[in-house]
Design a protein around this motif. Structure first.
Motif, PDB file in Angstrom:
ATOM      1  N   TRP A  69       0.831  -1.206   0.000  1.00 34.36           N
ATOM      2  CA  TRP A  69       0.000   0.000   0.000  1.00 34.36           C
ATOM      3  C   TRP A  69       0.863   1.253   0.000  1.00 34.36           C
ATOM      4  N   GLY A  70       1.987   1.205   0.733  1.00 39.97           N
ATOM      5  CA  GLY A  70       2.906   2.335   0.702  1.00 39.97           C
ATOM      6  C   GLY A  70       3.477   2.542  -0.699  1.00 39.97           C
ATOM      7  N   VAL A  71       3.864   1.434  -1.337  1.00 39.87           N
ATOM      8  CA  VAL A  71       4.388   1.513  -2.704  1.00 39.87           C
ATOM      9  C   VAL A  71       3.317   2.081  -3.643  1.00 39.87           C
ATOM     10  N   ALA A  72       2.086   1.616  -3.472  1.00 37.60           N
ATOM     11  CA  ALA A  72       1.003   2.047  -4.366  1.00 37.60           C
ATOM     12  C   ALA A  72       0.717   3.538  -4.210  1.00 37.60           C
ATOM     13  N   VAL A  73       0.584   3.981  -2.962  1.00 39.83           N
ATOM     14  CA  VAL A  73       0.213   5.383  -2.736  1.00 39.83           C
ATOM     15  C   VAL A  73       1.301   6.311  -3.273  1.00 39.83           C
ATOM     16  N   THR A  74       2.571   5.967  -3.021  1.00 36.52           N
ATOM     17  CA  THR A  74       3.641   6.842  -3.506  1.00 36.52           C
ATOM     18  C   THR A  74       3.730   6.816  -5.031  1.00 36.52           C
ATOM     19  N   ASN A  75       3.411   5.660  -5.634  1.00 37.53           N
ATOM     20  CA  ASN A  75       3.380   5.615  -7.099  1.00 37.53           C
ATOM     21  C   ASN A  75       2.287   6.508  -7.670  1.00 37.53           C
ATOM     22  N   LEU A  76       1.159   6.540  -6.983  1.00 41.57           N
ATOM     23  CA  LEU A  76       0.047   7.350  -7.501  1.00 41.57           C
ATOM     24  C   LEU A  76       0.447   8.812  -7.583  1.00 41.57           C
ATOM     25  N   ILE A  77       1.130   9.301  -6.556  1.00 40.95           N
ATOM     26  CA  ILE A  77       1.458  10.737  -6.542  1.00 40.95           C
ATOM     27  C   ILE A  77       2.687  11.021  -7.384  1.00 40.95           C
ATOM     28  N   LYS A  78       3.610  10.063  -7.458  1.00 33.49           N
ATOM     29  CA  LYS A  78       4.832  10.267  -8.243  1.00 33.49           C
ATOM     30  C   LYS A  78       4.514  10.245  -9.744  1.00 33.49           C
ATOM     31  N   GLY A  79       3.529   9.434 -10.101  1.00 37.81           N
ATOM     32  CA  GLY A  79       3.192   9.318 -11.515  1.00 37.81           C
ATOM     33  C   GLY A  79       3.690   8.006 -12.077  1.00 37.81           C
ATOM     34  N   VAL A  80       2.867   7.388 -12.909  1.00 40.65           N
ATOM     35  CA  VAL A  80       3.227   6.129 -13.551  1.00 40.65           C
ATOM     36  C   VAL A  80       2.922   6.263 -15.037  1.00 40.65           C
ATOM     37  N   PRO A  81       3.574   5.437 -15.876  1.00 42.58           N
ATOM     38  CA  PRO A  81       3.340   5.571 -17.319  1.00 42.58           C
ATOM     39  C   PRO A  81       1.912   5.210 -17.717  1.00 42.58           C
ATOM     40  N   ILE A  82       1.106   6.221 -17.958  1.00 42.93           N
ATOM     41  CA  ILE A  82      -0.266   6.015 -18.431  1.00 42.93           C
ATOM     42  C   ILE A  82      -0.376   6.664 -19.799  1.00 42.93           C
ATOM     43  N   ASP A  83      -0.896   5.903 -20.768  1.00 36.93           N
ATOM     44  CA  ASP A  83      -0.946   6.448 -22.125  1.00 36.93           C
ATOM     45  C   ASP A  83      -2.245   7.219 -22.372  1.00 36.93           C
ATOM     46  N   ASP A  84      -2.434   7.645 -23.618  1.00 39.84           N
ATOM     47  CA  ASP A  84      -3.586   8.494 -23.918  1.00 39.84           C
ATOM     48  C   ASP A  84      -4.893   7.716 -23.894  1.00 39.84           C
TER      49      ASP A  84
END
Lengths: 461, 334
Positions: free
Chosen positions: B130-145
């Protein structure tokens, strides 16, 4: 294998496995609640013992149902993301309502019930198991609202590239729900009743703890008998609803290739899907018309003409589900239902005459019958879900349009194997534990815990 | 206010409830093999969360259902994108739930210790993830158009998100240790207290690193409220630790819970109006505007949540009141 097939296998395995535990949770919770109510009203310690013994078996099953349900909730997002995008507006609402109205209650009050024997009044404690039982069944309702939309969409409009809700009341009053829900709940009661009957019959055969297992058997029998009759009645209604909303599923169930009037009910046939014909049919003339129209005549549409209609509406492609497997699953389900009726009626007859315990063969049959509701539940769902193919949402989205586009086959292999192994191990452990406690009987399972006298938490010191 | 904004807040509330409640649950699970030296001690530790853990877990289930209903695109992108991580979490939660129910149903020491370690792993993995997930959400992950996550499992693991995982885990373990100090008696409570004091030091260090890296890797502090909230969380944690030192355990628990609440608030505040940040192109982020359900569904759900969430809170609070006493050997069921 490609992603689509793997994702389908995964959903099939995980949901079939989940649904091994659900019906017993639905039915046995109500039986345990009834037992505890008798205890509270009469003060008869025997019923407290019954509540605790059957409750313990219930809890082992409940735990497995809960954890496998967890997977179900997230699997739509994992493997079927395009479905989730297309359907979230409609499908998400019943799921969220399930959590808000049922899961919270169920999960909170199961804890209260397990640990509250010495902390709550008798009435409040009995109320806790009723809340668990009723909210489990309410949870089934919400799931079936969602599933019924996939079978027979209502109350929606296509907008922004997805199905959007425009009439929530239509979702709740979907005729499909109001047959599927009682059918499922009654199937749960059959499962719960047969479970209690089978375990009790095992002990009656050995003449062990008969004072305990006689009244248990009676409760299980009454429940199983009444529910078996009603489940058959709702099954009959289902045929008529299918004729209206999913004629293709009905035709596949009957392997009815050509439109017919009167339409026969086929008992057995060798089905050739490629040539689209049956050989060696054994059928009852006018039987299907009777089922669908309540009269020996009346048209029932066949697969070939339904395929043509579908092509006109939806474009070229095959709209025929896998006929042989749907056909045979349905027959297995019906045969299981007939077996259940036969065994419960016979048991009831000899019970009334007071000679059941001298009929070891019948008692043995009652023990063996434990497997039958599970067969009926699984094949029933197979018919409902496989009969809907190639659609994931009938008439709106096809299965191959629903799968996650960015999840690789390797990923699905990993989860498919992973879940299968974990589930397999848990199945062995669960069956072992239930078997152990069921064989031991109540003597070993009743814990006479004294009232606890722990100090209060000194929160503010 | 727009209904989708209300739902953003409601989803945040569900995660706050989840992290606050299930946080100490996970912590207790992680501490189980270390604090409990005998079988009866371990039963006491499990008994401390026995009546409530199942109800706590529903906060996550409801958060998942709420995402599906209110932000179907987030539900679809998040769970198909974080595929293998979610699989690991689900397996962990399965063995944990079954373990809590099954471990005392057989007397053998091997049986029990196997389940104890599975409960440990089943609590540790979700806390970390959950810690990994939450920090990924705010840091940004590769999401395409097309709103699809186009990275791999390993793209989710970066120095920042791993620190995020460690910090969440440590906070939960500390929170759990404080909870156990409240719920157990005598020597066992003393041991839990000492554990909290030791773990608290590491937790504070991890939290400070997390806050520092959040400056470096995210735009969370662009929102002043989020920044204040995150620093306030650190402050609440320090207060909790001080309260623990002077033996005011109840206040320590309230403060560590507050630290969890404020951290969650900070991350959601920093996210708003986005729910998932795209690292490829800011315009491809999932927001309350482009990821939400139709107004009718949101309205319906708002009414349902408005009516039902207070009821849920009431009966869950009542459960905690019913089982408010310290756990003793006489009232064990598991």
């Amino acid at each position: 294998m490609d992603e689509l097939l793997l994702a389908r296998w995964q959903f099939g395995i995980t949901s079939t496995y989940h649904f091994l535990f659900v019906p017993l949770t639905l039915g046995l919770s109500l039986l345990v609640a009834a037992m505890e109510t008798v205890y509270v009203r009469t003060g008869n310690e025997l019923y407290k013992k019954m509540t605790q013994f059957w409750g313990k078996l219930f809890l082992i099953n409940f735990a497995l149902g809960v954890v496998t349900g967890l997977v179900q909730e997230f699997e739509f997002g994992m493997n079927w993301s395009e479905y989730s995008r297309f359907m979230g507006d409609i499908f998400g609402a019943p799921l969220a309502l399930e959590a808000l109205t049922a899961f919270y209650l169920e999960s909170t009050f199961i804890g209260i019930w397990i640990f509250g024997w010495n902390r709550l009044s008798k009435r409040l404690h009995a109320a806790a198991i009723w809340i668990v039982a009723l909210s489990s069944n309410l949870s089934a309702f919400w799931i079936l609202v969602a599933n019924s939309f996939m079978q027979a969409p209502v109350g929606y409009v296509l907008r922004n590239g997805r199905a959007e809700m425009n009439d929530f009341a239509a979702l709740l009053t979907n005729p499909y729900v109001w047959n599927q829900f009682p059918h499922t709940v009654l199937g749960g009661l059959v499962t719960g009743g047969v479970f209690v009957m089978a375990v009790s019959a095992y002990h009656l055969l050995r003449r062990s703890q008969v004072d305990f297992f006689r009244p248990s058997f009676k409760m299980g029998l009454i429940c199983a008998l009444a529910a078996s009759l009603l489940v058959a009645a709702t099954g009959h209604r289902q045929a008529q609803i299918l004729a209206e909303v999913q004629p293709m599923k009905l035709a596949a169930i009957e392997a009815l290739w050509e439109t017919a009037d009167p339409a026969p009910f086929t008992f057995f046939a060798a089905i050739d899907s490629k040539k689209q014909e049956n050989r060696g049919e054994v059928s009852f003339p006018g039987g299907l018309s009777l089922l669908v129209h309540n009269s020996p005549t009346g048209e029932v549409k066949g697969i070939k003409s339904l395929q043509q209609e579908s092509e006109k509406r939806f474009g070229p492609g095959s709209y025929v589900p896998d006929v042989p497997s749907v056909f045979w699953s349905f027959r297995v389900m019906v045969a299981a239902g007939i077996w259940l009726l036969a065994v419960t009626v016979l048991c009831a007859y000899f019970w009334r005459r007071g000679t059941l315990e001298n009929k070891p063969l019948l008692l043995k049959a009652a023990v063996a019958t434990l497997a039958v509701p599970y067969i009926a539940n699984s094949t029933g769902w197979y018919v409902a879900e496989a009969g809907r193919q190639p659609w994931i949402v009938f008439g709106l989205q096809r299965v191959e349009q629903a799968v996650s586009p960015t999840v690789s086959a390797t990923s699905i292999w990993i989860t498919l194997i992973g879940f299968t192994i974990v589930y397999g191990v848990l199945a062995v452990i669960g069956v072992y534990l239930m078997g152990k406690f069921a064989k031991q009987g109540p003597a070993a399972s009743v814990e006479t815990a004294e009232p606890a006298e722990g100090k209060g938490v000194e929160l503010w010191t | 206010m727009d209904l989708s904004v209300i739902w953003f807040v409601l989803v945040a509330v569900l995660f706050i409830g989840f992290f606050f409640l299930e946080g100490f649950d996970y912590g207790v699970g992680v501490l189980l093999p270390f604090l409990g030296r005998s079988d009866s001690e371990r039963r006491l530790i499990i008994g401390s969360i026995g009546p409530v853990w199942d109800g706590n877990e529903v906060w996550m289930i409801t958060a998942g259902g709420a995402l599906f209903a209110a932000f179907p695109h987030v539900y679809a992108t998040l769970f198909s994108g974080f595929y293998l991580a979610l699989f690991l979490m689900l397996v962990a939660l399965i063995v944990r739930g079954v373990g809590l129910d099954f471990r005392s149903k057989q007397p053998g020491p091997n049986w029990r210790s196997t389940w104890d370690w599975l409960i440990f792993a089943g609590s540790l993995v979700p806390a970390l993830l959950w810690g990994v997930a939450v920090t990924n959400l705010i840091k940004g992950v590769p999401i395409d158009d097309k709103m699809n996550y186009v990275g791999t499992f390993f793209d989710l693991l970066s120095p920042y998100t791993l620190v995020g995982g460690a910090a969440f885990l440590l906070v939960f373990v500390y929170h759990g240790a404080v909870y156990l100090t409240l719920k157990l008696e005598d020597a066992l409570a003393q041991r839990a207290r000492r554990a909290a004091l030791v773990i608290g030091c590491f937790t504070a260090a991890a939290c400070l690193v997390l806050v520092g890296m959040t400056y470096m890797y995210t735009d969370l502090f662009a929102s002043i409220g989020a920044g204040i909230s995150l620093w306030a969380a650190v402050g609440a944690f320090v207060l909790s630790y001080l309260a623990m030192r002077v033996g005011r355990t109840g206040w320590a628990f309230v403060a560590s819970g507050l630290a969890i609440v404020l951290t969650t608030v900070a991350f959601f505040w920093g996210l708003f109006p986005r729910l998932m940040v795209s690292s490829l192109n800011p315009a491809w982020s999932l927001t309350v505007a482009n990821a939400s359900s139709s107004p009718l569904t949101l309205k319906l759900m708002t009414i349902a949540a408005g009516l039902l969430v207070p009821v849920v809170l009431a009966y869950q609070a009542w459960t905690y009141w019913t089982f408010r006493k310290r756990v003793t050997l006489r009232d064990l069921e598991y």
